[in-house]
Design a protein around this motif. Structure first.
Motif, PDB file in Angstrom:
ATOM      1  N   VAL A 105       6.581  18.238  65.453  1.00 14.95           N
ATOM      2  CA  VAL A 105       8.041  18.222  65.339  1.00 14.95           C
ATOM      3  C   VAL A 105       8.715  18.058  66.705  1.00 14.95           C
ATOM      4  O   VAL A 105       9.934  17.996  66.796  1.00 14.95           O
ATOM      5  CB  VAL A 105       8.575  19.481  64.614  1.00 14.95           C
ATOM      6  CG1 VAL A 105       8.117  19.486  63.159  1.00 14.95           C
ATOM      7  CG2 VAL A 105       8.139  20.762  65.322  1.00 14.95           C
ATOM      8  N   LYS A 106       7.911  18.014  67.769  1.00 12.93           N
ATOM      9  CA  LYS A 106       8.370  17.667  69.117  1.00 12.93           C
ATOM     10  C   LYS A 106       7.161  17.173  69.883  1.00 12.93           C
ATOM     11  O   LYS A 106       6.034  17.236  69.387  1.00 12.93           O
ATOM     12  CB  LYS A 106       9.001  18.877  69.829  1.00 12.93           C
ATOM     13  CG  LYS A 106       8.057  20.056  69.990  1.00 12.93           C
ATOM     14  CD  LYS A 106       8.680  21.191  70.793  1.00 12.93           C
ATOM     15  CE  LYS A 106       8.665  20.944  72.279  1.00 12.93           C
ATOM     16  NZ  LYS A 106       7.302  20.864  72.858  1.00 12.93           N
ATOM     17  N   ASN A 107       7.382  16.662  71.090  1.00  9.86           N
ATOM     18  CA  ASN A 107       6.264  16.208  71.921  1.00  9.86           C
ATOM     19  C   ASN A 107       5.308  17.363  72.164  1.00  9.86           C
ATOM     20  O   ASN A 107       5.693  18.399  72.721  1.00  9.86           O
ATOM     21  CB  ASN A 107       6.793  15.656  73.254  1.00  9.86           C
ATOM     22  CG  ASN A 107       5.692  14.975  74.066  1.00  9.86           C
ATOM     23  OD1 ASN A 107       4.584  15.499  74.207  1.00  9.86           O
ATOM     24  ND2 ASN A 107       5.995  13.812  74.596  1.00  9.86           N
ATOM     25  N   GLN A 108       4.050  17.191  71.751  1.00  9.29           N
ATOM     26  CA  GLN A 108       3.095  18.297  71.778  1.00  9.29           C
ATOM     27  C   GLN A 108       2.582  18.614  73.174  1.00  9.29           C
ATOM     28  O   GLN A 108       1.891  19.614  73.379  1.00  9.29           O
ATOM     29  CB  GLN A 108       1.903  17.992  70.852  1.00  9.29           C
ATOM     30  CG  GLN A 108       0.911  16.961  71.379  1.00  9.29           C
ATOM     31  CD  GLN A 108       1.308  15.530  71.092  1.00  9.29           C
ATOM     32  OE1 GLN A 108       2.468  15.229  70.853  1.00  9.29           O
ATOM     33  NE2 GLN A 108       0.340  14.639  71.120  1.00  9.29           N
ATOM     34  N   ARG A 109       2.910  17.772  74.148  1.00 11.15           N
ATOM     35  CA  ARG A 109       2.404  17.996  75.508  1.00 11.15           C
ATOM     36  C   ARG A 109       3.526  18.310  76.506  1.00 11.15           C
ATOM     37  O   ARG A 109       3.344  18.217  77.713  1.00 11.15           O
ATOM     38  CB  ARG A 109       1.591  16.788  75.977  1.00 11.15           C
ATOM     39  CG  ARG A 109       0.389  16.533  75.068  1.00 11.15           C
ATOM     40  CD  ARG A 109      -0.610  15.569  75.664  1.00 11.15           C
ATOM     41  NE  ARG A 109      -1.686  15.263  74.715  1.00 11.15           N
ATOM     42  CZ  ARG A 109      -2.749  16.014  74.512  1.00 11.15           C
ATOM     43  NH1 ARG A 109      -2.892  17.144  75.195  1.00 11.15           N
ATOM     44  NH2 ARG A 109      -3.687  15.660  73.642  1.00 11.15           N
ATOM     45  N   GLN A 110       4.673  18.661  75.979  1.00 14.87           N
ATOM     46  CA  GLN A 110       5.801  19.071  76.820  1.00 14.87           C
ATOM     47  C   GLN A 110       6.366  20.385  76.288  1.00 14.87           C
ATOM     48  O   GLN A 110       6.405  20.614  75.079  1.00 14.87           O
ATOM     49  CB  GLN A 110       6.898  18.001  76.835  1.00 14.87           C
ATOM     50  CG  GLN A 110       6.480  16.708  77.512  1.00 14.87           C
ATOM     51  CD  GLN A 110       7.597  15.676  77.524  1.00 14.87           C
ATOM     52  OE1 GLN A 110       8.722  15.961  77.109  1.00 14.87           O
ATOM     53  NE2 GLN A 110       7.289  14.484  77.981  1.00 14.87           N
ATOM     54  N   TRP A 111       6.826  21.232  77.211  1.00 20.38           N
ATOM     55  CA  TRP A 111       7.358  22.537  76.809  1.00 20.38           C
ATOM     56  C   TRP A 111       8.690  22.415  76.083  1.00 20.38           C
ATOM     57  O   TRP A 111       8.951  23.136  75.127  1.00 20.38           O
ATOM     58  CB  TRP A 111       7.521  23.437  78.035  1.00 20.38           C
ATOM     59  CG  TRP A 111       6.232  23.994  78.527  1.00 20.38           C
ATOM     60  CD1 TRP A 111       5.578  23.672  79.684  1.00 20.38           C
ATOM     61  CD2 TRP A 111       5.398  24.980  77.883  1.00 20.38           C
ATOM     62  NE1 TRP A 111       4.398  24.379  79.791  1.00 20.38           N
ATOM     63  CE2 TRP A 111       4.266  25.195  78.705  1.00 20.38           C
ATOM     64  CE3 TRP A 111       5.506  25.696  76.693  1.00 20.38           C
ATOM     65  CZ2 TRP A 111       3.258  26.101  78.376  1.00 20.38           C
ATOM     66  CZ3 TRP A 111       4.498  26.591  76.354  1.00 20.38           C
ATOM     67  CH2 TRP A 111       3.393  26.790  77.188  1.00 20.38           C
ATOM     68  N   SER A 112       9.526  21.527  76.543  1.00 13.97           N
ATOM     69  CA  SER A 112      10.867  21.448  75.953  1.00 13.97           C
ATOM     70  C   SER A 112      11.133  20.052  75.411  1.00 13.97           C
ATOM     71  O   SER A 112      10.465  19.079  75.781  1.00 13.97           O
ATOM     72  CB  SER A 112      11.929  21.804  76.998  1.00 13.97           C
ATOM     73  OG  SER A 112      11.866  20.937  78.104  1.00 13.97           O
ATOM     74  N   ALA A 113      12.117  19.974  74.531  1.00 18.35           N
ATOM     75  CA  ALA A 113      12.516  18.697  73.946  1.00 18.35           C
ATOM     76  C   ALA A 113      13.963  18.814  73.494  1.00 18.35           C
ATOM     77  O   ALA A 113      14.480  19.914  73.291  1.00 18.35           O
ATOM     78  CB  ALA A 113      11.617  18.343  72.772  1.00 18.35           C
TER      79      ALA A 113
END
Length: 278
Positions: A33-41
């Motif tokens: 549901v968001k970029n799996q390799r970044q903390w925030s989106a």
């Protein structure tokens, strides 16, 4: 009824995931549901949310059969309190996104001790983190995925998962996702002793907690402790393992999700699985 799909791309927006699932003939799917390799989106927009729900209806897939997967960065067992809290906060954000999309659960790996603390302390950290997540969210079921035992990851023993569930104060919002590659790699012989393994799962964890499965063949043998997926029938598990799963009434009405390595043949793999249905 069997609900079979794959972990499809949400590239260009989460609203594209149901359409990608529809294209491969799926009646279930997983997504990030968001970029799996970044903390925030960036937050989901009203348009993202409304189009996702619209496309889900077009694909004729129920929210009950969608299995979001959370970020690979999250470690609920981290030995450092501040870093563990960062993981908890990121997880809460993902739970919020799942709820906005009208979905019912989120799949996650338990956590890792990073060779800094004992298995027991790490499991306690994970359990405490899960309880915090449950206390600070609602509606969404947290689905623990078993692991292969690679590195310092916990959750490769059924006893690890049973311990976490026992510690959780709201057991109605806890489930388990069994990954076939991980199960075999952890030392549970689901190829030659499928019934024995499933009975062991029921005795130690409880089959009532089985909320989803990841259907993956594996590149390595029994108890390899290696998390390397393979296309169905091309690895050590062979097609008979997946036939047993599909014919098992315990796997009715839950998402059965491919994470196999060649997405170009997902539609074919779904057909293979459906052909096992009696």
């Amino acid at each position: 009824m069997k609900y079979i799909g794959a972990h499809v791309s949400a590239s260009g927006g989460v609203e594209n995931a149901p359409l990608n699932a529809m294209q491969i003939g799926a009646n279930a799917f997983a997504l990030f549901v968001k970029n799996q390799r970044q903390w925030s989106a960036k937050p989901l927009t009203d348009e993202n949310i409304s189009k996702f729900k619209e496309n889900l209806k077009s694909a004729q897939i129920s929210p009950d059969h969608v299995l979001p997967h959370n970020s690979y960065l999250i470690n609920l067992g981290h030995f450092d309190n501040e870093k563990r809290q960062i993981s908890i906060d990121a997880f809460l954000d993902e739970i919020s996104r799942v709820e906005e999309l009208g979905l019912k659960m989120i799949n996650f790996h338990p956590g890792s001790h990073l060779k800094e603390i004992s298995t027991e302390q790490c499991l306690d950290n994970i359990a405490e983190s899960i309880n915090f997540l449950l206390e600070n969210s609602q509606n969404v079921k947290l689905v623990i995925e078993n692991t292969a035992g690679q590195g310092s990851n916990l959750g490769f023993k059924f006893e690890h998962i049973a311990y976490l569930i026992k510690k959780c104060f709201d057991k109605n919002r806890i489930g388990v996702c069994l990954d076939t590659c991980h199960t075999f790699s952890a030392g549970y012989d689901i190829k030659d002793s499928y019934e024995k393994v499933m009975n062991e799962f029921d005795q130690i964890i409880g089959v009532k907690y089985l909320s989803a499965m990841h259907l993956n063949d594996t590149k390595f043998g029994l108890a390899s402790k290696k998390d390397r997926h393979e296309s169905l029938g091309k690895g050590f598990l062979e097609l008979k393992t997946f036939e047993n799963i599909i014919k098992d009434k315990r796997t009715d009405n839950i998402p059965l999700i491919l994470e196999t390595i060649d997405e170009s043949i997902w539609a074919d793999e779904i057909k293979i699985l459906r052909n096992f249905i009696e």
